[in-house]
Scaffold this motif. Structure first.
Motif, short mmCIF file in Angstrom:
data_model
loop_
_atom_site.label_atom_id
_atom_site.label_comp_id
_atom_site.label_asym_id
_atom_site.label_seq_id
_atom_site.Cartn_x
_atom_site.Cartn_y
_atom_site.Cartn_z
N ALA A 195 1.00 -1.10 -0.11
CA ALA A 195 -0.13 0.49 -0.31
C ALA A 195 0.56 1.50 0.32
O ALA A 195 1.99 1.02 0.30
CB ALA A 195 -0.58 0.06 1.07
N PRO A 196 0.49 2.28 -0.53
CA PRO A 196 1.05 3.82 -0.64
C PRO A 196 0.76 4.42 1.09
O PRO A 196 0.24 4.01 2.46
CB PRO A 196 0.67 4.74 -1.11
CG PRO A 196 -1.42 3.73 -1.59
CD PRO A 196 -1.03 2.20 -1.24
N GLY A 197 2.34 4.81 1.13
CA GLY A 197 2.94 5.22 2.20
C GLY A 197 3.51 4.77 3.22
O GLY A 197 3.93 4.96 4.82
N LEU A 198 4.13 3.29 2.76
CA LEU A 198 4.87 2.55 4.43
C LEU A 198 6.18 3.48 3.69
O LEU A 198 6.58 3.12 5.03
CB LEU A 198 4.74 0.87 2.85
CG LEU A 198 3.66 -0.12 3.46
CD1 LEU A 198 3.88 -1.17 2.15
CD2 LEU A 198 3.71 -0.69 4.69
N ASP A 199 6.89 4.09 2.86
CA ASP A 199 7.64 4.18 2.87
C ASP A 199 7.90 5.21 4.41
O ASP A 199 9.23 5.29 4.85
CB ASP A 199 8.30 5.05 2.07
CG ASP A 199 7.25 6.25 1.79
OD1 ASP A 199 5.93 5.95 2.04
OD2 ASP A 199 7.90 7.40 0.39
N ARG A 200 6.86 5.99 4.55
CA ARG A 200 7.27 6.83 5.23
C ARG A 200 6.29 6.19 7.18
O ARG A 200 7.15 7.07 8.20
CB ARG A 200 5.69 8.33 5.09
CG ARG A 200 5.12 9.10 6.50
CD ARG A 200 6.88 10.08 6.44
NE ARG A 200 6.61 10.67 7.94
CZ ARG A 200 7.28 11.38 7.99
NH1 ARG A 200 8.81 11.06 7.94
NH2 ARG A 200 7.57 12.75 9.00
N GLN A 201 5.55 4.87 6.79
CA GLN A 201 5.67 4.40 8.05
C GLN A 201 7.40 4.00 8.41
O GLN A 201 7.64 3.81 9.97
CB GLN A 201 4.62 3.42 7.57
CG GLN A 201 2.97 3.59 7.90
CD GLN A 201 2.61 2.57 7.67
OE1 GLN A 201 1.55 2.12 7.17
NE2 GLN A 201 2.48 1.40 8.66
N ALA A 202 8.14 3.05 7.31
CA ALA A 202 9.13 2.91 8.15
C ALA A 202 9.76 3.84 8.37
O ALA A 202 10.72 4.14 9.28
CB ALA A 202 9.79 2.14 6.23
N GLY A 203 9.77 5.13 7.92
CA GLY A 203 10.72 6.71 8.23
C GLY A 203 10.21 6.74 9.66
O GLY A 203 11.85 7.16 9.88
N LEU A 204 9.34 6.24 10.41
CA LEU A 204 8.80 7.34 11.26
C LEU A 204 9.19 6.20 12.95
O LEU A 204 9.51 6.60 13.28
CB LEU A 204 6.99 7.10 12.24
CG LEU A 204 7.54 8.78 11.15
CD1 LEU A 204 4.93 8.83 11.27
CD2 LEU A 204 7.49 9.55 11.79
N ALA A 205 9.35 4.77 12.18
CA ALA A 205 9.15 3.98 12.92
C ALA A 205 11.17 3.72 13.99
O ALA A 205 10.55 4.17 15.24
CB ALA A 205 8.93 2.20 12.51
N PRO A 206 12.07 4.20 13.83
CA PRO A 206 13.49 4.31 14.42
C PRO A 206 12.66 5.33 15.35
O PRO A 206 13.09 5.12 16.83
CB PRO A 206 13.96 4.40 13.63
CG PRO A 206 14.19 4.33 12.18
CD PRO A 206 12.30 4.17 12.49
N ASN A 207 12.07 6.20 14.82
CA ASN A 207 12.78 7.62 15.51
C ASN A 207 11.33 7.21 17.08
O ASN A 207 11.48 7.48 18.30
CB ASN A 207 12.09 8.68 15.45
CG ASN A 207 12.72 9.53 14.19
OD1 ASN A 207 13.73 9.04 14.42
ND2 ASN A 207 12.26 10.21 13.52
N LEU A 208 10.05 6.67 16.54
CA LEU A 208 8.91 6.22 17.95
C LEU A 208 9.29 4.64 18.58
O LEU A 208 9.03 5.10 19.66
CB LEU A 208 7.42 5.78 16.82
CG LEU A 208 6.60 6.85 15.70
CD1 LEU A 208 6.16 6.49 15.13
CD2 LEU A 208 6.52 8.29 17.11
N THR A 209 9.83 4.64 17.97
CA THR A 209 10.81 3.44 19.16
C THR A 209 11.58 3.88 19.83
O THR A 209 11.75 3.86 20.98
CB THR A 209 11.70 2.34 18.26
OG1 THR A 209 10.40 1.51 17.53
CG2 THR A 209 11.98 1.16 19.14
N ALA A 210 13.78 4.69 19.61
CA ALA A 210 13.77 5.12 20.19
C ALA A 210 13.10 6.31 21.52
O ALA A 210 13.58 6.62 23.35
CB ALA A 210 14.48 6.37 20.31
N LEU A 211 11.78 6.81 20.55
CA LEU A 211 10.95 7.74 22.39
C LEU A 211 10.08 7.12 22.85
O LEU A 211 10.01 6.90 24.35
CB LEU A 211 10.35 8.76 21.21
CG LEU A 211 10.57 10.58 20.52
CD1 LEU A 211 9.86 10.60 19.60
CD2 LEU A 211 11.24 11.30 21.54
#
Length: 351
Positions: free
Chosen positions: A53-69
């Motif tokens: 689905a479209p938008g997966l690139d942005r989800q993947a980009g957010l994953a490390p930052n959200l995990t760290a936070l």
């Protein structure tokens, strides 16, 4: 053996118990929001990767930052729960030590996979279905282990299992609330992950991305239906509580009843806003719901421990200088975060 005989003596605390209770609920609510966002986007990432689905690139980009936070913001409530309920938390964590150490390894693994996924998208390697799947499995394990620890903390009677098997693998499967409590958290993560996805779509729509509105609608749909299911699981959790506790949520305890009513009202408001496409209003109601449910969780913990322990009875050895230094560090940290978030972006083209 009576459960009370298994509880260690409490240590003195440096300030009034209510002070730490407010800090515990406030910091845990913030931690929950980021943890739900991180976990929810991972679950939705797997579901959406199956159809690229479209938008997966942005989800993947957010994953490390959200995990760290999520991990870093979990330190404060962990310290406060140890301050108020240390004699329970340390014991429950030790009795399930094998699974508890596994949480550290699982989170580290999920964090590594989040970065792997982010850079895989940058390299154009596709949706990474198996990476999303493994990340979700690690986070599902983490959430289940956290649930068992939360139940063992308030059920000292289950600690007797240690004498039959002292291997550090005690679990709380004997408690009927484990499954609905865990599912309630998982569905909350899907709901907040849906809101995050809707915001990704909203941002893309503002930039005239042809998929923006589609992603926005999909995210709101995930939020609505996950929240509806969560209401059913929440009712299951309520009915699975010990019979002597249920009246507290039906009028016998004003705090428990009021918080439950507020949580239900805010949840309904969030769903209505989402069905009407009012994303920011739904997000605001969702955040308030997390705050109210966090306070309700604290009330439930107190009801469980009431016959054995009351934080108000903890011995207090006032340390005003230590408390003042702590608050000063909190204010300074917030100031640094606000300053850093307001820094202008570097123009790489002109560099």
């Amino acid at each position: 053996m009576e459960p009370g005989a298994l509880i260690p003596a409490a240590d003195a605390i440096p300030a009034s118990p209510w002070f730490f209770r407010v800090l515990l609920d406030a910091t845990f609510a913030v931690h929950l929001i980021f943890m739900n966002l991180m976990f929810g986007l991972a679950l939705l990432g797997f579901a959406r990767a199956l159809r690229d689905a479209p938008g997966l690139d942005r989800q993947a980009g957010l994953a490390p930052n959200l995990t760290a936070l999520a991990v870093n913001l979990g330190v404060a409530p962990l310290l406060f729960v140890q301050t108020l309920y240390g004699q329970f938390f340390y014991v429950s964590s030790t009795l399930m030590a094998v699974w508890w150490f596994g949480v550290v390894l699982a989170v580290m693994g999920a964090y590594a996979l989040a970065y792997r996924q982010k850079y895989a998208f940058h390299a154009g390697r596709g949706p990474g279905v198996w990476t999303w799947a493994l990340m979700c499995l690690l986070l599902l394990y983490t959430s289940l282990a956290q649930t068992h620890n939360a139940v063992l903390l308030v059920r000292p009677d289950l600690w007797r299992g240690y004498f039959a098997d002292p291997s550090g693998t005690l679990t709380a499967w004997a408690d009927p609330t484990v499954i609905p409590r865990w599912l309630h958290f998982v569905l909350a993560s899907v709901a907040l992950g849906g809101l995050a996805l809707a915001m990704i779509g909203h941002g893309r729509a503002k930039r005239r991305d042809p998929h923006g509105e589609e992603i926005r609608r999909e995210g709101l749909a995930w939020f609505c239906w996950a929240t509806v299911l969560q209401a059913g699981v929440g009712s299951w959790w309520l009915m699975a509580l010990p019979r002597n506790m249920i009246p507290a949520f039906m009028g016998a305890d004003k705090a428990a009843t009021g918080l439950l009513a507020a949580g239900v009202a805010l949840t309904l408001a969030a769903v209505v806003f989402a069905f009407r496409g009012r994303l920011m209003a739904a997000a605001g109601a969702g955040a308030l719901t997390v705050l109210v449910m966090t306070a309700l969780r604290g009330v439930l913990r107190s009801l469980y421990l009431d016959p054995l322990f009351d934080p108000a009875t903890l011995p207090v050895t006032p340390e005003p200088s230590t408390t003042a230094m702590f608050l000063g560090c909190v204010v300074l940290s917030l100031a640094v975060i606000l300053w850093a978030s307001g820094m202008p972006k570097v123009d790489r083209k002109g560099a």
